[in-house]
Enzyme design. Structure first.
Site, PDB file in Angstrom:
ATOM      1  N   ASP A  29       0.778  -1.780  -0.243  1.00  0.00           N
ATOM      2  CA  ASP A  29      -0.306  -0.651  -0.050  1.00  0.00           C
ATOM      3  C   ASP A  29       0.971   1.313  -0.155  1.00  0.00           C
ATOM      4  O   ASP A  29       1.821   1.292   0.836  1.00  0.00           O
ATOM      5  CB  ASP A  29      -1.126  -0.093   0.662  1.00  0.00           C
ATOM      6  CG  ASP A  29      -2.211   0.498   0.857  1.00  0.00           C
ATOM      7  OD1 ASP A  29      -2.912   0.600   1.019  1.00  0.00           O
ATOM      8  OD2 ASP A  29      -1.764   2.133   1.005  1.00  0.00           O
ATOM      9  N   ILE A  30       0.329   2.310  -1.147  1.00  0.00           N
ATOM     10  CA  ILE A  30       1.492   3.370  -1.229  1.00  0.00           C
ATOM     11  C   ILE A  30       1.488   4.372   0.189  1.00  0.00           C
ATOM     12  O   ILE A  30       2.506   5.291   0.729  1.00  0.00           O
ATOM     13  CB  ILE A  30       1.166   4.127  -2.514  1.00  0.00           C
ATOM     14  CG1 ILE A  30       2.057   5.296  -2.642  1.00  0.00           C
ATOM     15  CG2 ILE A  30      -0.452   4.782  -1.948  1.00  0.00           C
ATOM     16  CD1 ILE A  30       1.734   5.655  -4.338  1.00  0.00           C
ATOM     17  N   ASN A  86     -12.993  -3.390   2.274  1.00  0.00           N
ATOM     18  CA  ASN A  86     -14.143  -1.671   3.039  1.00  0.00           C
ATOM     19  C   ASN A  86     -15.273  -2.083   1.536  1.00  0.00           C
ATOM     20  O   ASN A  86     -14.568  -2.535   0.518  1.00  0.00           O
ATOM     21  CB  ASN A  86     -13.622  -0.711   2.521  1.00  0.00           C
ATOM     22  CG  ASN A  86     -12.272  -0.469   3.637  1.00  0.00           C
ATOM     23  OD1 ASN A  86     -12.124  -0.959   5.343  1.00  0.00           O
ATOM     24  ND2 ASN A  86     -11.443   0.190   4.073  1.00  0.00           N
ATOM     25  N   GLY A  92     -14.856   3.334   3.908  1.00  0.00           N
ATOM     26  CA  GLY A  92     -13.669   3.901   3.286  1.00  0.00           C
ATOM     27  C   GLY A  92     -13.348   3.540   2.010  1.00  0.00           C
ATOM     28  O   GLY A  92     -11.944   4.167   1.535  1.00  0.00           O
ATOM     29  N   GLN A  93     -14.315   3.237   1.474  1.00  0.00           N
ATOM     30  CA  GLN A  93     -13.665   2.539   0.284  1.00  0.00           C
ATOM     31  C   GLN A  93     -13.143   3.144  -0.980  1.00  0.00           C
ATOM     32  O   GLN A  93     -13.805   4.554  -1.082  1.00  0.00           O
ATOM     33  CB  GLN A  93     -14.330   1.522  -0.626  1.00  0.00           C
ATOM     34  CG  GLN A  93     -13.488   1.059  -2.578  1.00  0.00           C
ATOM     35  CD  GLN A  93     -14.083  -0.658  -2.480  1.00  0.00           C
ATOM     36  OE1 GLN A  93     -15.833  -0.535  -2.483  1.00  0.00           O
ATOM     37  NE2 GLN A  93     -13.918  -0.618  -4.251  1.00  0.00           N
ATOM     38  N   HIS A  99     -10.262  -5.104  -3.875  1.00  0.00           N
ATOM     39  CA  HIS A  99      -9.045  -5.650  -2.980  1.00  0.00           C
ATOM     40  C   HIS A  99      -8.244  -5.572  -0.868  1.00  0.00           C
ATOM     41  O   HIS A  99     -10.430  -4.861  -0.075  1.00  0.00           O
ATOM     42  CB  HIS A  99      -7.884  -4.418  -2.899  1.00  0.00           C
ATOM     43  CG  HIS A  99      -8.966  -2.957  -2.680  1.00  0.00           C
ATOM     44  ND1 HIS A  99      -9.174  -2.185  -3.128  1.00  0.00           N
ATOM     45  CD2 HIS A  99      -9.052  -2.488  -1.194  1.00  0.00           C
ATOM     46  CE1 HIS A  99      -9.602  -1.358  -2.872  1.00  0.00           C
ATOM     47  NE2 HIS A  99      -8.944  -1.334  -1.252  1.00  0.00           N
ATOM     48  N   HIS A 101      -7.049  -6.190   2.544  1.00  0.00           N
ATOM     49  CA  HIS A 101      -5.837  -4.791   2.990  1.00  0.00           C
ATOM     50  C   HIS A 101      -5.241  -5.730   4.063  1.00  0.00           C
ATOM     51  O   HIS A 101      -6.271  -7.088   4.894  1.00  0.00           O
ATOM     52  CB  HIS A 101      -6.302  -3.958   3.928  1.00  0.00           C
ATOM     53  CG  HIS A 101      -6.720  -2.633   3.113  1.00  0.00           C
ATOM     54  ND1 HIS A 101      -6.123  -1.419   2.719  1.00  0.00           N
ATOM     55  CD2 HIS A 101      -7.940  -2.212   2.593  1.00  0.00           C
ATOM     56  CE1 HIS A 101      -6.880  -0.532   2.496  1.00  0.00           C
ATOM     57  NE2 HIS A 101      -8.174  -0.908   2.280  1.00  0.00           N
TER      58      HIS A 101
HETATM   59  P1  AMP Z   1      -9.472   1.137   0.080  1.00  0.00           P
HETATM   60  O1  AMP Z   1      -9.750   2.904   1.105  1.00  0.00           O
HETATM   61  O2  AMP Z   1     -10.156   0.095   0.957  1.00  0.00           O
HETATM   62  O3  AMP Z   1     -10.240   1.632  -0.986  1.00  0.00           O
HETATM   63  O4  AMP Z   1      -8.491   0.862  -0.209  1.00  0.00           O
HETATM   64  C1  AMP Z   1      -7.956   1.661  -1.231  1.00  0.00           C
HETATM   65  C2  AMP Z   1      -6.069   1.682  -1.169  1.00  0.00           C
HETATM   66  O5  AMP Z   1      -5.308   2.272  -1.891  1.00  0.00           O
HETATM   67  C3  AMP Z   1      -5.444   2.481  -0.117  1.00  0.00           C
HETATM   68  O6  AMP Z   1      -5.260   1.862   1.280  1.00  0.00           O
HETATM   69  C4  AMP Z   1      -4.471   3.621  -0.430  1.00  0.00           C
HETATM   70  O7  AMP Z   1      -3.590   4.351   1.049  1.00  0.00           O
HETATM   71  C5  AMP Z   1      -3.830   2.595  -1.792  1.00  0.00           C
HETATM   72  N1  AMP Z   1      -3.311   3.366  -3.362  1.00  0.00           N
HETATM   73  C6  AMP Z   1      -4.032   4.013  -3.712  1.00  0.00           C
HETATM   74  N2  AMP Z   1      -2.927   4.158  -4.651  1.00  0.00           N
HETATM   75  C7  AMP Z   1      -2.304   3.865  -5.045  1.00  0.00           C
HETATM   76  C8  AMP Z   1      -0.776   2.836  -5.785  1.00  0.00           C
HETATM   77  N3  AMP Z   1      -1.008   3.991  -6.857  1.00  0.00           N
HETATM   78  N4  AMP Z   1      -0.648   2.583  -5.201  1.00  0.00           N
HETATM   79  C9  AMP Z   1      -0.645   1.487  -4.087  1.00  0.00           C
HETATM   80  N5  AMP Z   1      -1.456   1.782  -3.084  1.00  0.00           N
HETATM   81  C10 AMP Z   1      -2.329   2.472  -3.571  1.00  0.00           C
END
Ligand code: AMP
Ligand code: ZN
Length: 113
Positions: A29-30, A86, A92-93, A99, A101
């Site tokens: 995760d970024i 989520n 919070g999605q 995906h 986490h």
């Molecule tokens: P959600 O909020 O459950 O949809 O999770 C989306 C996740 O994607 C968040 O934890 C972000 O930090 C992560 N995210 C967004 N952009 C990227 C990216 N380019 N590479 C890796 N993770 C990312």
């Protein structure tokens, strides 16, 4: 399709991919929320958990099993870890490509915010 995780799947956007097979990829995760924070993502696009069908049972099982295997490899299986999906904005999605986490390496609290 203008989807961030489809672009990562197609190698159009870089990510630190730690595992990949025909069905899923796992990458960092970024914006990590724990010392270990990976995303377990299907290669094919599914927008939310609400869009799953019976034929996706194997895929979702594989996502969860792969998270458990990776937790063992990361050395966090015994202390504990969390696997979170989520679904939709109220939960919070933010990326509308499903995906899980995988979070670990610190004490978790309950209930989640
Ligand atoms: P959600 O909020 O459950 O949809 O999770 C989306 C996740 O994607 C968040 O934890 C972000 O930090 C992560 N995210 C967004 N952009 C990227 C990216 N380019 N590479 C890796 N993770 C990312
Ligand atoms: Zn997608």
């Amino acid at each position: 399709m203008d989807c961030l995780f489809c672009k990562i799947a197609n190698n159009e956007i870089p990510a630190n991919i730690v595992y990949r097979d025909d069905l899923i990829m796992i990458f960092d995760d970024i914006n990590p929320q724990a010392p270990h924070h990976k995303l377990i993502v299907p290669v094919n696009h599914i927008s939310t958990l609400n869009d799953l069908h019976g034929e996706d049972d194997d895929l979702v099982g594989h996502m969860v099993q792969s998270g458990a295997m990776l937790a063992k490899e990361l050395g966090i299986a015994e202390e504990g870890y969390r696997v979170v999906f989520n679904c939709n904005a109220g939960a919070g999605q933010t990326v509308f490509h499903i995906h899980a986490h995988l979070l670990g390496g610190r004490q978790m609290s309950w209930p989640p915010g």
